[in-house]
Design a protein around this motif. Structure first.
Motif, PDB file in Angstrom:
ATOM      1  N   GLU A  66      -9.260   3.390  12.499  1.00 26.50           N
ATOM      2  CA  GLU A  66      -8.230   2.496  11.970  1.00 26.50           C
ATOM      3  C   GLU A  66      -6.861   2.857  12.557  1.00 26.50           C
ATOM      4  OE1 GLU A  66      -8.108  -0.107   9.995  1.00 26.50           O
ATOM      5  OE2 GLU A  66     -10.164  -0.247   9.232  1.00 26.50           O
ATOM      6  N   ASP A 124     -13.097  -5.451   3.776  1.00 24.38           N
ATOM      7  CA  ASP A 124     -12.097  -4.480   4.203  1.00 24.38           C
ATOM      8  C   ASP A 124     -12.554  -3.056   3.894  1.00 24.38           C
ATOM      9  OD1 ASP A 124     -10.520  -6.540   5.087  1.00 24.38           O
ATOM     10  OD2 ASP A 124      -9.211  -6.562   3.323  1.00 24.38           O
ATOM     11  N   LEU A 155      -4.502   0.614  14.993  1.00 22.08           N
ATOM     12  CA  LEU A 155      -3.093   0.367  14.671  1.00 22.08           C
ATOM     13  C   LEU A 155      -2.194   0.651  15.873  1.00 22.08           C
ATOM     14  CD1 LEU A 155      -2.289   1.734  11.078  1.00 22.08           C
ATOM     15  CD2 LEU A 155      -1.973  -0.594  11.926  1.00 22.08           C
ATOM     16  N   GLY A 171       1.328   2.101   9.363  1.00 17.88           N
ATOM     17  CA  GLY A 171       1.550   0.751   9.871  1.00 17.88           C
ATOM     18  C   GLY A 171       2.993   0.315   9.731  1.00 17.88           C
ATOM     19  N   ALA A 172       3.603   0.608   8.576  1.00 17.06           N
ATOM     20  CA  ALA A 172       5.002   0.249   8.350  1.00 17.06           C
ATOM     21  C   ALA A 172       5.924   1.031   9.286  1.00 17.06           C
ATOM     22  CB  ALA A 172       5.377   0.501   6.892  1.00 17.06           C
ATOM     23  N   ALA A 204      -6.390   6.168   3.185  1.00 23.14           N
ATOM     24  CA  ALA A 204      -6.050   4.746   3.048  1.00 23.14           C
ATOM     25  C   ALA A 204      -4.545   4.567   2.848  1.00 23.14           C
ATOM     26  CB  ALA A 204      -6.826   4.129   1.887  1.00 23.14           C
ATOM     27  N   GLU A 205      -3.972   5.399   1.996  1.00 24.52           N
ATOM     28  CA  GLU A 205      -2.522   5.322   1.754  1.00 24.52           C
ATOM     29  C   GLU A 205      -1.740   5.646   3.025  1.00 24.52           C
ATOM     30  OE1 GLU A 205       0.874   7.969  -0.577  1.00 24.52           O
ATOM     31  OE2 GLU A 205      -1.262   8.404  -0.873  1.00 24.52           O
ATOM     32  N   ARG A 227      -1.625   2.752   5.557  1.00 19.13           N
ATOM     33  CA  ARG A 227      -0.643   1.725   5.184  1.00 19.13           C
ATOM     34  C   ARG A 227       0.776   2.159   5.552  1.00 19.13           C
ATOM     35  NH1 ARG A 227      -4.121   1.375   0.616  1.00 19.13           N
ATOM     36  NH2 ARG A 227      -2.754   2.780  -0.575  1.00 19.13           N
ATOM     37  N   GLU A 228       1.109   3.412   5.252  1.00 25.63           N
ATOM     38  CA  GLU A 228       2.445   3.914   5.574  1.00 25.63           C
ATOM     39  C   GLU A 228       2.666   3.957   7.088  1.00 25.63           C
ATOM     40  OE1 GLU A 228       2.790   7.700   3.749  1.00 25.63           O
ATOM     41  OE2 GLU A 228       2.734   6.929   1.697  1.00 25.63           O
TER      42      GLU A 228
END
Length: 599
Positions: free
Chosen positions: A296, A285, A300, A27-28, A20-21, A24-25
């Protein structure tokens, strides 16, 4: 800000513990980068005539890639967003991630996979390279494809909000249903909204709650309204919407996926309603994350619309499609239309290599990098910012970093730039000009010796009418077989080439299609001029037989055996038919797939 590390830094190792972490990274980093390199560590690859061969058309090469994608399993997929900075020297900033995968049936639904094929040579090589099979099996990230997710949602019933659609004209029966539902909801809500009727914990209050409707959603009062159709769902949502803003509706699905009921939840304030909606969204979510798993990441990459850079695109894209999108279509045209909906721009490094003469002979990434190092001055500084969760460098992340480095050098030489930068740079070519032209690799994956293939500098276009498949010649080298054939028939005195496809079969490529067609006619009619040909046990067939073998998926036997079986069934139609195609006769195979993107 963390200091950059050298190019030897390892990628972020991602398992389900830190997935999960990492998403998120990632995506950035996708937002900040121009390209994404992809590499996969799989459990095997096609062998023998099942690999892409010089005699393959785009269609048959796709069918072979389809076989590989459906047979073997990716255990690691490295994803590396990167950007190139124009400076002296040029700077490559990369953010490599190495995702460990395993198709675990976490939802107990028989998906994503019960089995997959493995090749012992691949597993041995992976073990020698330090591959952690325990981490892969016990901590690898599972996934569902988009199609599998749709099927799973029909079996797992999660209440969720549903959008209120524009209402068509209301019938008499609709009006009766709405009035009954409004009356029921108003009566139920009144018991909780009236401040004079506080729950004081007495028996009377408990009985009142039971009479009004004893369901709860968490700690909040709720009631369920049974529905029989999607139309009734919309009528209930519309009624709730008109009654009060302190009510929230959730649609509860049935086993078949259709709505079973609508749950109406009472909230005591605007803040309470916002908290409920946030909780519902968080639960959805989490459920989506559990359903999709590694997909996921694929979603992305798709939504970012950044060009995908790969070394063996046809094999990689078919693998990504069948594992994470949907089952592969039966033909190349449908596949490319489907792929375009997910990844519109895919760059095959092999295509870029062939834009620089001598590099067309490079057999692998390291060979190309070594040649560029010796022959061209293309300084590239590589920055890999520090990432948590790194460990020893794996073979798969080495591959993806090599791909990024090679692309950076090639884009510098070929003046390739992201389309968004073209306005500020002169004499540049948009990366889209090099997209969707694939070169299926005939080299066994995992070979990184810095060597070059013996290959002519030009690729010759040859019609499939010029090709004859020959078997029954026993074990002979190419030179022996060609010399042997010259004495059997006058057609073999013409200019032709011989290519061994496996130990049982060879391809004869004639310069003149009329020679090939006439020879097949004589073979089919068993003409007397071929008595010696038949007495030696030789047999032949045209390209249509080979095309049908690939379409039927007859992959389990030697090529000679399946060609003989299919040609026996076809009888006379071993001759070229109207569906003539072209091949690119060379030890490399070019598939220009742009024509398949006009969907």
């Amino acid at each position: 800000m963390a200091a950059p590390r050298a190019a030897v830094a390892s990628a972020k190792q991602v398992t389900r513990q830190n997935f999960a972490e990492a998403v998120r990274e990632l995506g950035a980093h996708l937002e900040a980068c121009d390209y994404v390199a992809v590499a996969a560590q799989k459990t095997g690859a096609p062998t023998g005539w099942r690999r892409a061969l010089p005699v393959d058309t785009a269609e048959t090469a796709y069918l072979k890639a389809k076989l590989a994608a459906e047979s073997f399993q990716p255990l690691q997929i490295a994803v590396c967003p990167f950007r190139l900075r124009s400076s002296s020297p040029s700077t490559l900033v990369a953010y490599p991630y190495n995702f460990h995968l395993f198709p675990r049936d976490e939802l107990q639904l028989g998906m994503p996979s019960y089995s997959f094929s493995c090749q012992s040579s691949y597993l041995s090589t992976m073990a020698n390279d330090g591959f952690d099979f325990n981490m892969c099996i016990y901590d690898g990230i599972s996934y569902l494809s988009r199609v599998q997710e749709s099927l799973a949602r029909q079996k797992i019933f999660t209440p969720r909000p549903q959008q209120l659609l524009p209402s068509p004209s209301t019938s008499v029966s609709d009006s009766v249903f709405v009035n009954r539902i409004k009356s029921k909801i108003l009566h139920w809500r009144k018991g909780y909204a009236d401040p004079s009727k506080k729950d004081d914990g007495t028996l009377v209050s408990s009985l009142s709650r039971l009479i009004l409707g004893g369901e709860t959603y968490g700690s909040r009062p709720s009631m369920s309204i049974d529905v029989c159709s999607d139309r009734q769902v919309q009528l209930v949502l519309e009624a709730v919407n008109h009654i009060s803003d302190d009510l929230v509706s959730l649609v509860v699905p049935h086993k078949a996926g259709a709505a079973r009921s609508v749950r109406v939840i009472f909230t005591n304030s605007k803040e309470d309603k916002n908290l409920l909606l946030m909780d519902i969204q968080k639960l959805e979510d989490e459920q989506n994350f559990k359903f999709r798993g590694f997909r996921e990441v694929i979603d992305l990459l798709s939504s970012s619309q950044k060009p995908i850079i790969s070394y063996n695109c046809l094999n990689d894209m078919t693998m990504l499609h069948t594992k994470f999108i949907a089952p592969l279509p039966p033909n190349l045209h449908e596949f490319m239309c489907s792929l375009k909906m997910v990844f519109s721009n895919v760059v095959d490094i092999n295509h870029l290599l062939r834009q620089i003469g001598p590099l067309r002979k490079a057999k692998n990434i390291q060979a190309a990098l070594s040649y560029l190092q010796r022959q061209y001055f293309v300084p590239i500084e590589i920055e890999i910012p520090q990432q948590d969760g790194t460990s020893s460098v794996t073979k798969n992340e080495q591959n993806v970093l090599r791909i990024t480095k090679l692309f950076a050098k090639l884009s510098n030489l070929l003046k390739i730039s992201p389309e968004c930068q073209l306005q500020s740079r002169e004499q540049c070519t948009a990366v889209e000009e090099y997209c969707n032209i694939f070169y299926p690799s005939c080299v066994v994956e995992g070979s990184y010796d810095a060597n070059f293939a013996i290959e002519s500098d030009t690729t010759e276009t040859v019609s499939t009418d010029n090709i004859i498949f020959l078997w029954g010649f026993r074990e002979k080298s190419v030179k022996e077989l060609k010399s042997y054939l010259i004495g059997l028939h006058q057609a073999f005195s013409e200019d032709f080439e011989v290519k061994l496809l496996d130990k049982t079969c060879s391809a004869l490529i004639f310069r003149d299609s009329n020679t090939a067609t006439q020879l097949l006619k004589e073979i089919n009619s068993e003409g007397p001029s071929l008595n010696r040909f038949f007495s030696e046990g030789l047999k032949a067939a045209g390209f249509e037989v080979y095309r049908k073998v690939c379409r039927l998926g007859l992959w389990d036997s030697d090529l000679a055996e399946v060609l003989e079986d299919v040609s026996s069934e076809l009888g006379v139609p071993t001759l070229p038919e109207c569906s003539t195609s072209q091949i690119y006769w060379n030890s490399a195979l070019m598939l220009d797939l742009k024509e398949y993107l006009e969907c």
